[in-house]
Design a protein around this motif. Structure first.
Motif, PDB file in Angstrom:
ATOM      1  N   LYS A  73      60.812   5.802  25.951  1.00 17.08           N
ATOM      2  CA  LYS A  73      61.912   4.893  26.281  1.00 17.08           C
ATOM      3  C   LYS A  73      62.440   4.204  25.032  1.00 17.08           C
ATOM      4  CE  LYS A  73      60.937   3.922  31.156  1.00 17.08           C
ATOM      5  NZ  LYS A  73      60.684   2.857  32.171  1.00 17.08           N
ATOM      6  N   MET A  74      61.531   3.795  24.166  1.00 15.74           N
ATOM      7  CA  MET A  74      61.949   3.155  22.921  1.00 15.74           C
ATOM      8  C   MET A  74      62.709   4.143  22.045  1.00 15.74           C
ATOM      9  SD  MET A  74      62.229   0.629  20.882  1.00 15.74           S
ATOM     10  CE  MET A  74      61.146  -0.627  21.626  1.00 15.74           C
ATOM     11  N   MET A  75      62.195   5.373  21.955  1.00  9.91           N
ATOM     12  CA  MET A  75      62.858   6.388  21.144  1.00  9.91           C
ATOM     13  C   MET A  75      64.248   6.671  21.685  1.00  9.91           C
ATOM     14  SD  MET A  75      62.187   8.396  18.424  1.00  9.91           S
ATOM     15  CE  MET A  75      63.813   7.868  17.879  1.00  9.91           C
ATOM     16  N   ALA A  76      64.371   6.754  23.002  1.00  9.31           N
ATOM     17  CA  ALA A  76      65.669   7.030  23.620  1.00  9.31           C
ATOM     18  C   ALA A  76      66.641   5.877  23.383  1.00  9.31           C
ATOM     19  CB  ALA A  76      65.493   7.281  25.110  1.00  9.31           C
ATOM     20  N   SER A  77      66.144   4.643  23.504  1.00  7.66           N
ATOM     21  CA  SER A  77      67.032   3.485  23.323  1.00  7.66           C
ATOM     22  C   SER A  77      67.568   3.430  21.894  1.00  7.66           C
ATOM     23  CB  SER A  77      66.296   2.188  23.659  1.00  7.66           C
ATOM     24  OG  SER A  77      65.261   1.916  22.723  1.00  7.66           O
ATOM     25  N   ILE A  78      66.747   3.820  20.934  1.00  9.37           N
ATOM     26  CA  ILE A  78      67.184   3.844  19.537  1.00  9.37           C
ATOM     27  C   ILE A  78      68.198   4.961  19.320  1.00  9.37           C
ATOM     28  CG2 ILE A  78      66.442   4.300  17.165  1.00  9.37           C
ATOM     29  CD1 ILE A  78      63.753   2.990  17.904  1.00  9.37           C
ATOM     30  N   ALA A  79      67.867   6.147  19.828  1.00  7.28           N
ATOM     31  CA  ALA A  79      68.708   7.324  19.580  1.00  7.28           C
ATOM     32  C   ALA A  79      70.064   7.220  20.258  1.00  7.28           C
ATOM     33  CB  ALA A  79      67.979   8.583  20.035  1.00  7.28           C
ATOM     34  N   PHE A  80      70.076   6.769  21.520  1.00  5.72           N
ATOM     35  CA  PHE A  80      71.326   6.746  22.269  1.00  5.72           C
ATOM     36  C   PHE A  80      72.218   5.559  21.893  1.00  5.72           C
ATOM     37  CE2 PHE A  80      68.852   9.375  25.375  1.00  5.72           C
ATOM     38  CZ  PHE A  80      69.646  10.507  25.253  1.00  5.72           C
ATOM     39  N   GLU A 143      81.217  10.629  38.182  1.00  6.71           N
ATOM     40  CA  GLU A 143      80.641   9.619  39.066  1.00  6.71           C
ATOM     41  C   GLU A 143      79.431  10.163  39.805  1.00  6.71           C
ATOM     42  OE1 GLU A 143      79.942   6.020  40.796  1.00  6.71           O
ATOM     43  OE2 GLU A 143      81.357   6.483  39.177  1.00  6.71           O
ATOM     44  N   THR A 144      79.512  11.408  40.216  1.00  7.61           N
ATOM     45  CA  THR A 144      78.392  12.047  40.906  1.00  7.61           C
ATOM     46  C   THR A 144      77.173  12.120  40.004  1.00  7.61           C
ATOM     47  OG1 THR A 144      79.900  13.382  42.249  1.00  7.61           O
ATOM     48  CG2 THR A 144      77.626  14.150  42.065  1.00  7.61           C
ATOM     49  N   ARG A 145      77.393  12.515  38.779  1.00  9.12           N
ATOM     50  CA  ARG A 145      76.279  12.622  37.831  1.00  9.12           C
ATOM     51  C   ARG A 145      75.672  11.258  37.530  1.00  9.12           C
ATOM     52  NH1 ARG A 145      77.203  13.879  33.003  1.00  9.12           N
ATOM     53  NH2 ARG A 145      79.482  13.723  32.910  1.00  9.12           N
ATOM     54  N   LYS A 146      76.515  10.261  37.394  1.00 13.46           N
ATOM     55  CA  LYS A 146      76.020   8.916  37.088  1.00 13.46           C
ATOM     56  C   LYS A 146      75.070   8.424  38.173  1.00 13.46           C
ATOM     57  CE  LYS A 146      78.571   5.279  37.704  1.00 13.46           C
ATOM     58  NZ  LYS A 146      79.671   4.288  37.596  1.00 13.46           N
ATOM     59  N   GLN A 147      75.469   8.590  39.423  1.00 15.19           N
ATOM     60  CA  GLN A 147      74.620   8.137  40.524  1.00 15.19           C
ATOM     61  C   GLN A 147      73.313   8.914  40.574  1.00 15.19           C
ATOM     62  OE1 GLN A 147      75.169   5.413  42.187  1.00 15.19           O
ATOM     63  NE2 GLN A 147      77.099   5.157  41.054  1.00 15.19           N
ATOM     64  N   ARG A 148      73.379  10.197  40.307  1.00 11.85           N
ATOM     65  CA  ARG A 148      72.159  11.015  40.311  1.00 11.85           C
ATOM     66  C   ARG A 148      71.208  10.572  39.210  1.00 11.85           C
ATOM     67  NH1 ARG A 148      75.292  16.805  40.767  1.00 11.85           N
ATOM     68  NH2 ARG A 148      75.691  16.813  43.021  1.00 11.85           N
ATOM     69  N   ILE A 149      71.735  10.284  38.035  1.00 13.48           N
ATOM     70  CA  ILE A 149      70.904   9.866  36.910  1.00 13.48           C
ATOM     71  C   ILE A 149      70.233   8.526  37.207  1.00 13.48           C
ATOM     72  CG2 ILE A 149      70.941   9.123  34.496  1.00 13.48           C
ATOM     73  CD1 ILE A 149      73.259  11.132  34.091  1.00 13.48           C
ATOM     74  N   ILE A 150      70.992   7.585  37.760  1.00 11.21           N
ATOM     75  CA  ILE A 150      70.440   6.269  38.100  1.00 11.21           C
ATOM     76  C   ILE A 150      69.293   6.400  39.090  1.00 11.21           C
ATOM     77  CG2 ILE A 150      70.951   4.087  39.272  1.00 11.21           C
ATOM     78  CD1 ILE A 150      73.804   4.296  38.102  1.00 11.21           C
ATOM     79  N   GLN A 151      69.498   7.211  40.116  1.00  5.49           N
ATOM     80  CA  GLN A 151      68.469   7.388  41.144  1.00  5.49           C
ATOM     81  C   GLN A 151      67.270   8.175  40.628  1.00  5.49           C
ATOM     82  OE1 GLN A 151      70.367   9.104  44.598  1.00  5.49           O
ATOM     83  NE2 GLN A 151      71.903   7.483  44.715  1.00  5.49           N
ATOM     84  N   ASP A 153      66.208   8.661  37.345  1.00  2.00           N
ATOM     85  CA  ASP A 153      65.478   8.097  36.216  1.00  2.00           C
ATOM     86  C   ASP A 153      65.202   6.604  36.345  1.00  2.00           C
ATOM     87  OD1 ASP A 153      65.613  10.636  35.162  1.00  2.00           O
ATOM     88  OD2 ASP A 153      67.337  10.209  33.892  1.00  2.00           O
ATOM     89  N   HIS A 154      65.725   5.997  37.429  1.00  2.00           N
ATOM     90  CA  HIS A 154      65.493   4.567  37.688  1.00  2.00           C
ATOM     91  C   HIS A 154      65.938   3.713  36.496  1.00  2.00           C
ATOM     92  CE1 HIS A 154      63.215   5.925  41.153  1.00  2.00           C
ATOM     93  NE2 HIS A 154      62.444   6.640  40.365  1.00  2.00           N
ATOM     94  N   ILE A 155      67.171   3.952  36.062  1.00  5.32           N
ATOM     95  CA  ILE A 155      67.726   3.191  34.952  1.00  5.32           C
ATOM     96  C   ILE A 155      68.997   2.484  35.412  1.00  5.32           C
ATOM     97  CG2 ILE A 155      66.753   4.710  33.194  1.00  5.32           C
ATOM     98  CD1 ILE A 155      69.445   6.082  32.955  1.00  5.32           C
ATOM     99  N   SER A 156      69.489   1.579  34.584  1.00  2.73           N
ATOM    100  CA  SER A 156      70.688   0.821  34.931  1.00  2.73           C
ATOM    101  C   SER A 156      71.931   1.692  34.816  1.00  2.73           C
ATOM    102  CB  SER A 156      70.839  -0.381  34.003  1.00  2.73           C
ATOM    103  OG  SER A 156      71.115   0.052  32.675  1.00  2.73           O
ATOM    104  N   GLU A 157      73.012   1.211  35.404  1.00  2.00           N
ATOM    105  CA  GLU A 157      74.273   1.942  35.318  1.00  2.00           C
ATOM    106  C   GLU A 157      74.724   2.067  33.862  1.00  2.00           C
ATOM    107  OE1 GLU A 157      78.878   1.787  37.060  1.00  2.00           O
ATOM    108  OE2 GLU A 157      77.468   0.160  37.500  1.00  2.00           O
ATOM    109  N   GLN A 158      74.569   0.984  33.103  1.00  2.00           N
ATOM    110  CA  GLN A 158      74.974   1.010  31.693  1.00  2.00           C
ATOM    111  C   GLN A 158      74.164   2.034  30.906  1.00  2.00           C
ATOM    112  OE1 GLN A 158      77.591  -0.388  30.289  1.00  2.00           O
ATOM    113  NE2 GLN A 158      77.060   0.688  28.404  1.00  2.00           N
ATOM    114  N   ALA A 159      72.870   2.092  31.177  1.00  2.00           N
ATOM    115  CA  ALA A 159      72.017   3.063  30.483  1.00  2.00           C
ATOM    116  C   ALA A 159      72.413   4.486  30.849  1.00  2.00           C
ATOM    117  CB  ALA A 159      70.555   2.822  30.820  1.00  2.00           C
ATOM    118  N   ALA A 160      72.771   4.696  32.106  1.00  2.00           N
ATOM    119  CA  ALA A 160      73.202   6.025  32.550  1.00  2.00           C
ATOM    120  C   ALA A 160      74.501   6.426  31.855  1.00  2.00           C
ATOM    121  CB  ALA A 160      73.371   6.045  34.057  1.00  2.00           C
TER     122      ALA A 160
END
Length: 214
Positions: A73-80, A143-151, A153-160
Protein backbone atom coordinates in the motif's frame (compact mmCIF):
# COMPACT_ATOMS: atom_id res chain seq x y z
CA UNK A 1 6.35 -12.80 -30.61
CA UNK A 2 7.70 -15.94 -28.94
CA UNK A 3 10.04 -18.22 -30.89
CA UNK A 4 9.21 -21.58 -29.31
CA UNK A 5 7.98 -24.18 -31.76
CA UNK A 6 4.28 -24.99 -31.38
CA UNK A 7 3.77 -22.56 -28.50
CA UNK A 8 1.07 -19.90 -28.65
CA UNK A 9 1.19 -17.13 -26.07
CA UNK A 10 -1.89 -14.94 -25.82
CA UNK A 11 -1.47 -11.70 -23.92
CA UNK A 12 -4.43 -10.55 -21.83
CA UNK A 13 -4.40 -6.88 -20.92
CA UNK A 14 -6.87 -4.14 -20.12
CA UNK A 15 -7.95 -1.56 -17.64
CA UNK A 16 -8.32 -2.19 -13.94
CA UNK A 17 -11.89 -3.15 -13.14
CA UNK A 18 -12.70 -4.12 -16.73
CA UNK A 19 -13.10 -7.85 -16.05
CA UNK A 20 -9.83 -9.51 -17.05
CA UNK A 21 -10.08 -12.07 -14.25
CA UNK A 22 -13.30 -13.52 -15.68
CA UNK A 23 -11.77 -13.85 -19.14
CA UNK A 24 -8.64 -15.42 -17.66
CA UNK A 25 -10.64 -18.07 -15.79
CA UNK A 26 -12.49 -19.10 -18.95
CA UNK A 27 -9.28 -19.57 -20.92
CA UNK A 28 -7.76 -21.63 -18.09
CA UNK A 29 -10.85 -23.83 -17.98
CA UNK A 30 -10.25 -24.62 -21.66
CA UNK A 31 -6.68 -25.75 -21.22
CA UNK A 32 -4.54 -22.62 -21.29
CA UNK A 33 -1.67 -22.47 -18.82
CA UNK A 34 -1.82 -19.21 -16.87
CA UNK A 35 1.07 -16.87 -16.27
CA UNK A 36 -0.24 -14.30 -13.80
CA UNK A 37 1.96 -11.21 -13.95
CA UNK A 38 0.35 -9.80 -10.79
CA UNK A 39 1.39 -12.93 -8.89
CA UNK A 40 4.87 -12.67 -10.37
CA UNK A 41 5.12 -9.02 -9.31
CA UNK A 42 4.49 -10.16 -5.73
CA UNK A 43 6.95 -13.04 -6.03
CA UNK A 44 9.88 -10.94 -7.22
CA UNK A 45 9.59 -8.53 -4.27
CA UNK A 46 9.41 -11.17 -1.55
CA UNK A 47 11.48 -10.56 1.56
CA UNK A 48 15.18 -11.01 0.86
CA UNK A 49 14.85 -10.69 -2.92
CA UNK A 50 17.22 -8.67 -5.09
CA UNK A 51 14.28 -6.70 -6.48
CA UNK A 52 13.13 -5.62 -3.01
CA UNK A 53 16.69 -4.62 -2.15
CA UNK A 54 16.81 -2.43 -5.26
CA UNK A 55 13.47 -0.82 -4.39
CA UNK A 56 14.60 -0.19 -0.82
CA UNK A 57 17.82 1.43 -2.02
CA UNK A 58 15.82 3.82 -4.19
CA UNK A 59 12.82 4.57 -1.96
CA UNK A 60 14.30 3.94 1.54
CA UNK A 61 12.94 1.83 4.41
CA UNK A 62 9.59 3.62 4.25
CA UNK A 63 8.39 0.98 1.77
CA UNK A 64 9.06 -1.89 4.21
CA UNK A 65 6.82 -3.38 6.88
CA UNK A 66 8.28 -4.00 10.37
CA UNK A 67 9.11 -7.59 9.38
CA UNK A 68 11.02 -6.56 6.27
CA UNK A 69 8.44 -7.27 3.61
CA UNK A 70 7.26 -4.81 0.97
CA UNK A 71 4.46 -2.55 2.20
CA UNK A 72 2.44 -2.75 -1.00
CA UNK A 73 0.00 0.00 0.00
CA UNK A 74 2.83 2.37 0.82
CA UNK A 75 4.62 1.51 -2.42
CA UNK A 76 1.43 2.07 -4.41
CA UNK A 77 0.70 5.40 -2.70
CA UNK A 78 4.19 6.64 -3.58
CA UNK A 79 4.12 5.37 -7.16
CA UNK A 80 0.62 6.52 -8.08
CA UNK A 81 1.16 9.99 -6.63
CA UNK A 82 4.12 10.85 -8.88
CA UNK A 83 4.57 9.62 -12.45
CA UNK A 84 8.36 9.87 -12.16
CA UNK A 85 8.42 7.67 -9.07
CA UNK A 86 6.08 5.21 -10.80
CA UNK A 87 8.45 5.07 -13.75
CA UNK A 88 11.38 4.49 -11.41
CA UNK A 89 9.55 1.66 -9.63
CA UNK A 90 8.68 0.05 -12.97
CA UNK A 91 12.24 0.40 -14.25
CA UNK A 92 13.44 -1.55 -11.22
CA UNK A 93 10.74 -4.23 -11.21
CA UNK A 94 10.10 -4.98 -14.88
CA UNK A 95 13.40 -6.77 -15.64
CA UNK A 96 12.76 -9.17 -12.75
CA UNK A 97 9.14 -9.72 -13.84
CA UNK A 98 10.13 -10.23 -17.48
CA UNK A 99 12.79 -12.76 -16.53
CA UNK A 100 10.28 -14.81 -14.53
CA UNK A 101 7.68 -14.67 -17.32
CA UNK A 102 10.21 -15.94 -19.84
CA UNK A 103 11.29 -18.70 -17.47
CA UNK A 104 7.67 -19.84 -17.06
CA UNK A 105 7.02 -19.83 -20.81
CA UNK A 106 10.03 -22.11 -21.32
CA UNK A 107 8.96 -24.30 -18.40
CA UNK A 108 5.46 -24.83 -19.79
CA UNK A 109 6.88 -25.55 -23.23
CA UNK A 110 9.24 -28.19 -21.82
CA UNK A 111 6.24 -29.77 -20.06
CA UNK A 112 4.50 -29.92 -23.48
CA UNK A 113 1.98 -27.23 -22.54
CA UNK A 114 1.72 -25.19 -25.72
CA UNK A 115 -1.25 -22.91 -24.98
CA UNK A 116 -0.28 -20.09 -22.63
CA UNK A 117 -2.27 -17.10 -21.37
CA UNK A 118 -0.17 -14.21 -20.11
CA UNK A 119 -2.43 -12.14 -17.87
CA UNK A 120 -0.55 -8.88 -17.44
CA UNK A 121 -2.16 -5.54 -16.50
CA UNK A 122 1.05 -3.78 -17.56
CA UNK A 123 1.61 -5.94 -20.64
CA UNK A 124 2.62 -3.02 -22.85
CA UNK A 125 4.54 -0.96 -20.29
CA UNK A 126 6.75 -3.94 -19.40
CA UNK A 127 7.22 -4.88 -23.07
CA UNK A 128 5.85 -8.35 -22.30
CA UNK A 129 3.74 -7.97 -25.44
CA UNK A 130 6.95 -8.92 -27.28
CA UNK A 131 6.36 -12.50 -26.08
CA UNK A 132 2.81 -12.68 -27.42
CA UNK A 133 1.37 -14.06 -30.65
CA UNK A 134 -1.97 -12.33 -30.08
CA UNK A 135 -3.18 -9.69 -27.63
CA UNK A 136 -6.65 -9.46 -26.13
CA UNK A 137 -7.67 -6.39 -24.14
CA UNK A 138 -10.73 -6.00 -21.92
CA UNK A 139 -12.24 -2.54 -21.54
CA UNK A 140 -15.27 -1.03 -19.81
CA UNK A 141 -16.84 2.33 -19.14
CA UNK A 142 -15.00 4.55 -16.67
CA UNK A 143 -17.77 4.78 -14.06
CA UNK A 144 -18.31 1.03 -14.15
CA UNK A 145 -14.64 0.36 -13.61
CA UNK A 146 -14.41 2.87 -10.78
CA UNK A 147 -17.19 1.20 -8.82
CA UNK A 148 -15.69 -2.23 -9.38
CA UNK A 149 -12.28 -1.09 -8.16
CA UNK A 150 -13.74 0.51 -5.02
CA UNK A 151 -15.68 -2.63 -4.16
CA UNK A 152 -12.90 -5.05 -5.08
CA UNK A 153 -9.96 -3.30 -3.39
CA UNK A 154 -11.85 -1.53 -0.57
CA UNK A 155 -10.32 1.85 -1.38
CA UNK A 156 -11.71 5.38 -1.56
CA UNK A 157 -13.18 6.89 -4.69
CA UNK A 158 -10.22 9.28 -4.94
CA UNK A 159 -7.75 6.41 -4.69
CA UNK A 160 -9.64 4.52 -7.39
CA UNK A 161 -9.60 7.55 -9.70
CA UNK A 162 -5.90 8.07 -9.06
CA UNK A 163 -5.20 4.47 -9.97
CA UNK A 164 -7.28 4.69 -13.16
CA UNK A 165 -5.55 7.88 -14.26
CA UNK A 166 -2.16 6.20 -13.91
CA UNK A 167 -3.10 3.55 -16.48
CA UNK A 168 -3.06 3.54 -20.24
CA UNK A 169 -6.14 4.94 -21.99
CA UNK A 170 -8.89 2.87 -23.54
CA UNK A 171 -7.86 4.16 -26.95
CA UNK A 172 -4.36 2.82 -26.42
CA UNK A 173 -5.68 -0.67 -25.71
CA UNK A 174 -7.94 -0.54 -28.74
CA UNK A 175 -5.12 0.58 -31.01
CA UNK A 176 -2.53 -1.93 -29.78
CA UNK A 177 -4.63 -5.09 -29.39
CA UNK A 178 -5.67 -7.73 -31.88
CA UNK A 179 -9.01 -8.24 -30.11
CA UNK A 180 -10.98 -5.99 -27.75
CA UNK A 181 -13.69 -7.27 -25.41
CA UNK A 182 -16.15 -4.74 -24.00
CA UNK A 183 -17.56 -5.52 -20.56
CA UNK A 184 -20.42 -3.09 -20.05
CA UNK A 185 -23.41 -5.45 -20.06
CA UNK A 186 -22.66 -7.67 -17.08
CA UNK A 187 -20.86 -10.86 -16.13
CA UNK A 188 -23.06 -13.26 -18.10
CA UNK A 189 -22.55 -11.39 -21.36
CA UNK A 190 -18.79 -11.24 -20.76
CA UNK A 191 -18.71 -14.95 -19.95
CA UNK A 192 -20.47 -15.87 -23.18
CA UNK A 193 -18.33 -13.56 -25.31
CA UNK A 194 -15.10 -14.80 -23.73
CA UNK A 195 -16.16 -18.44 -24.16
CA UNK A 196 -16.83 -17.89 -27.85
CA UNK A 197 -13.51 -16.11 -28.26
CA UNK A 198 -11.66 -18.92 -26.51
CA UNK A 199 -13.13 -21.44 -28.96
CA UNK A 200 -11.94 -19.29 -31.85
CA UNK A 201 -8.45 -19.12 -30.35
CA UNK A 202 -8.31 -22.91 -30.07
CA UNK A 203 -9.38 -23.25 -33.70
CA UNK A 204 -6.78 -20.65 -34.70
CA UNK A 205 -4.08 -22.65 -32.91
CA UNK A 206 -5.11 -25.89 -34.59
CA UNK A 207 -5.12 -24.26 -38.03
CA UNK A 208 -1.76 -22.53 -37.49
CA UNK A 209 0.21 -25.43 -36.04
CA UNK A 210 -1.79 -28.42 -37.25
CA UNK A 211 -2.03 -29.71 -33.68
CA UNK A 212 -5.35 -30.96 -32.33
CA UNK A 213 -6.40 -29.56 -28.97
CA UNK A 214 -8.15 -32.05 -26.73
Amino acid sequence: MNSLDGVMVIGLAGQSGAGKSTVSCIFVEHGFQLIDADAISRLVVKRGSHCLADLRECFSDIILTPNGELDRKMMASIAFSDCRKKETMNTIMYPYIMGEILRMIHHFSQQNHKLILLDAPTLFESRADDFCDLIISVVAKEETRKQRIIQRDHISEQAAIQRMQAQLSENFFREHSDIVLENNLGIEELFNTAHELCMKMLSYYQDKFGILVS
